[in-house]
Design an enzyme around this catalytic site. Structure first.
Site, PDB file in Angstrom:
ATOM      1  N   GLY A  46      18.226  52.582   7.082  1.00 11.92           N
ATOM      2  CA  GLY A  46      17.517  53.662   7.751  1.00 11.92           C
ATOM      3  C   GLY A  46      18.022  54.988   7.222  1.00 11.92           C
ATOM      4  O   GLY A  46      19.165  55.083   6.749  1.00 11.92           O
ATOM      5  N   GLN A  51      19.802  63.817   7.246  1.00 15.44           N
ATOM      6  CA  GLN A  51      20.701  63.231   6.245  1.00 15.44           C
ATOM      7  C   GLN A  51      20.364  63.655   4.818  1.00 15.44           C
ATOM      8  O   GLN A  51      21.113  63.354   3.894  1.00 15.44           O
ATOM      9  CB  GLN A  51      20.671  61.699   6.335  1.00 15.44           C
ATOM     10  CG  GLN A  51      21.212  61.198   7.661  1.00 15.44           C
ATOM     11  CD  GLN A  51      21.285  59.692   7.665  1.00 15.44           C
ATOM     12  OE1 GLN A  51      20.317  59.032   7.965  1.00 15.44           O
ATOM     13  NE2 GLN A  51      22.440  59.157   7.283  1.00 15.44           N
ATOM     14  N   CYS A  88      27.100  54.525   8.737  1.00 18.26           N
ATOM     15  CA  CYS A  88      26.105  55.575   8.473  1.00 18.26           C
ATOM     16  C   CYS A  88      26.307  56.105   7.059  1.00 18.26           C
ATOM     17  O   CYS A  88      27.445  56.333   6.636  1.00 18.26           O
ATOM     18  CB  CYS A  88      26.285  56.691   9.492  1.00 18.26           C
ATOM     19  SG  CYS A  88      25.134  58.049   9.274  1.00 18.26           S
ATOM     20  N   LEU A  89      25.213  56.306   6.342  1.00 19.98           N
ATOM     21  CA  LEU A  89      25.291  56.831   4.972  1.00 19.98           C
ATOM     22  C   LEU A  89      25.940  58.214   4.943  1.00 19.98           C
ATOM     23  O   LEU A  89      26.505  58.604   3.934  1.00 19.98           O
ATOM     24  CB  LEU A  89      23.889  56.899   4.349  1.00 19.98           C
ATOM     25  CG  LEU A  89      23.162  55.565   4.182  1.00 19.98           C
ATOM     26  CD1 LEU A  89      21.754  55.788   3.644  1.00 19.98           C
ATOM     27  CD2 LEU A  89      23.931  54.622   3.261  1.00 19.98           C
ATOM     28  N   HIS A 130      20.076  54.430  16.343  1.00 23.00           N
ATOM     29  CA  HIS A 130      20.911  55.211  15.411  1.00 23.00           C
ATOM     30  C   HIS A 130      20.098  56.333  14.767  1.00 23.00           C
ATOM     31  O   HIS A 130      20.548  57.491  14.702  1.00 23.00           O
ATOM     32  CB  HIS A 130      21.474  54.247  14.357  1.00 23.00           C
ATOM     33  CG  HIS A 130      22.359  54.876  13.332  1.00 23.00           C
ATOM     34  ND1 HIS A 130      23.700  54.557  13.193  1.00 23.00           N
ATOM     35  CD2 HIS A 130      22.108  55.793  12.365  1.00 23.00           C
ATOM     36  CE1 HIS A 130      24.214  55.267  12.193  1.00 23.00           C
ATOM     37  NE2 HIS A 130      23.264  56.020  11.675  1.00 23.00           N
ATOM     38  N   GLU A 131      18.889  55.998  14.306  1.00 21.85           N
ATOM     39  CA  GLU A 131      18.071  56.999  13.594  1.00 21.85           C
ATOM     40  C   GLU A 131      17.483  58.034  14.561  1.00 21.85           C
ATOM     41  O   GLU A 131      17.370  59.217  14.211  1.00 21.85           O
ATOM     42  CB  GLU A 131      16.965  56.319  12.788  1.00 21.85           C
ATOM     43  CG  GLU A 131      17.445  55.320  11.735  1.00 21.85           C
ATOM     44  CD  GLU A 131      18.505  55.858  10.791  1.00 21.85           C
ATOM     45  OE1 GLU A 131      18.530  57.077  10.520  1.00 21.85           O
ATOM     46  OE2 GLU A 131      19.346  55.052  10.330  1.00 21.85           O
ATOM     47  N   HIS A 134      20.054  60.574  15.157  1.00 23.53           N
ATOM     48  CA  HIS A 134      20.127  61.568  14.070  1.00 23.53           C
ATOM     49  C   HIS A 134      19.146  62.714  14.319  1.00 23.53           C
ATOM     50  O   HIS A 134      19.453  63.877  14.055  1.00 23.53           O
ATOM     51  CB  HIS A 134      19.763  60.928  12.724  1.00 23.53           C
ATOM     52  CG  HIS A 134      20.929  60.315  11.993  1.00 23.53           C
ATOM     53  ND1 HIS A 134      22.052  61.031  11.646  1.00 23.53           N
ATOM     54  CD2 HIS A 134      21.121  59.061  11.503  1.00 23.53           C
ATOM     55  CE1 HIS A 134      22.896  60.240  10.985  1.00 23.53           C
ATOM     56  NE2 HIS A 134      22.359  59.030  10.891  1.00 23.53           N
TER      57      HIS A 134
HETATM   58 NI    NI Z   1      23.167  57.312  10.055  1.00 26.61          NI
END
Ligand code: NI
Length: 162
Positions: A46, A51, A88-89, A130-131, A134
């Site tokens: 995701g 991000q 998380c990226l 999670h997304e 964000h």
């Molecule tokens: Ni993330």
């Protein structure tokens, strides 16, 4: 299509509440294509607009067969509980166990502006949460007790020095 640079903790945009998506045009479709390319390149499941440095309520995901674009996402139902590893990226994929709802219904608009609802369980439900976080300026580490949060950040900073 282009791979965008991934914004990393503690850049300010990751902590800001995203602005609503209002234009469902070709530019948005191109942005979503870039987000998918960036997500796949980074081997993520995701990716949300903050991000890649954009203060927008938008994410893309492809997680356990659930592939969708979500603009202006909201979690409209959540039940049960799951405890599992999450990363998380934007925090170097450093994993930590996060307790989340197990079954979640997402309401959002697709790239054409059409509203839809999608219910998922397990890992895909975790991804919805999670997304959507964000898009609200929240990271998974914000769900952790302070000591565990500090450990994740410390490990991320250490890995960054390589
Ligand atoms: Ni993330």
């Amino acid at each position: 299509m282009a791979v965008r640079k991934i914004t990393e903790y503690p850049e300010a945009v990751l902590g800001q509440v995203g602005k609503p998506v209002t234009e469902f045009d070709e530019a948005l479709a191109e942005l979503c294509a870039d987000m998918y390319e960036t997500m796949y390149e980074a081997e993520g499941v995701g990716l949300a607009a903050p991000q890649i440095g954009l203060n927008m309520r938008l994410f893309v995901m492809d997680c356990e067969g659930v592939k969708l674009i979500a603009a202006n996402p909201e979690i409209i139902a959540a039940e049960g509980e799951q405890s599992g590893q999450e990363g998380c990226l934007s925090v170097g994929k450093v994993p930590a166990v996060v307790v989340r709802a197990n079954k979640v219904t997402l309401k959002a608009q697709n790239e054409h502006g059409e509203w839809f609802e999608e219910t998922a369980e397990g890992y895909a439900a975790r991804c919805f949460l999670h997304e959507t976080d964000h898009c609200n300026g929240k990271l998974f580490i914000d769900h952790l007790p302070k000591m565990r949060r500090d450990m994740v950040v410390k490990r991320f900073k250490k890995e960054k020095r390589w």
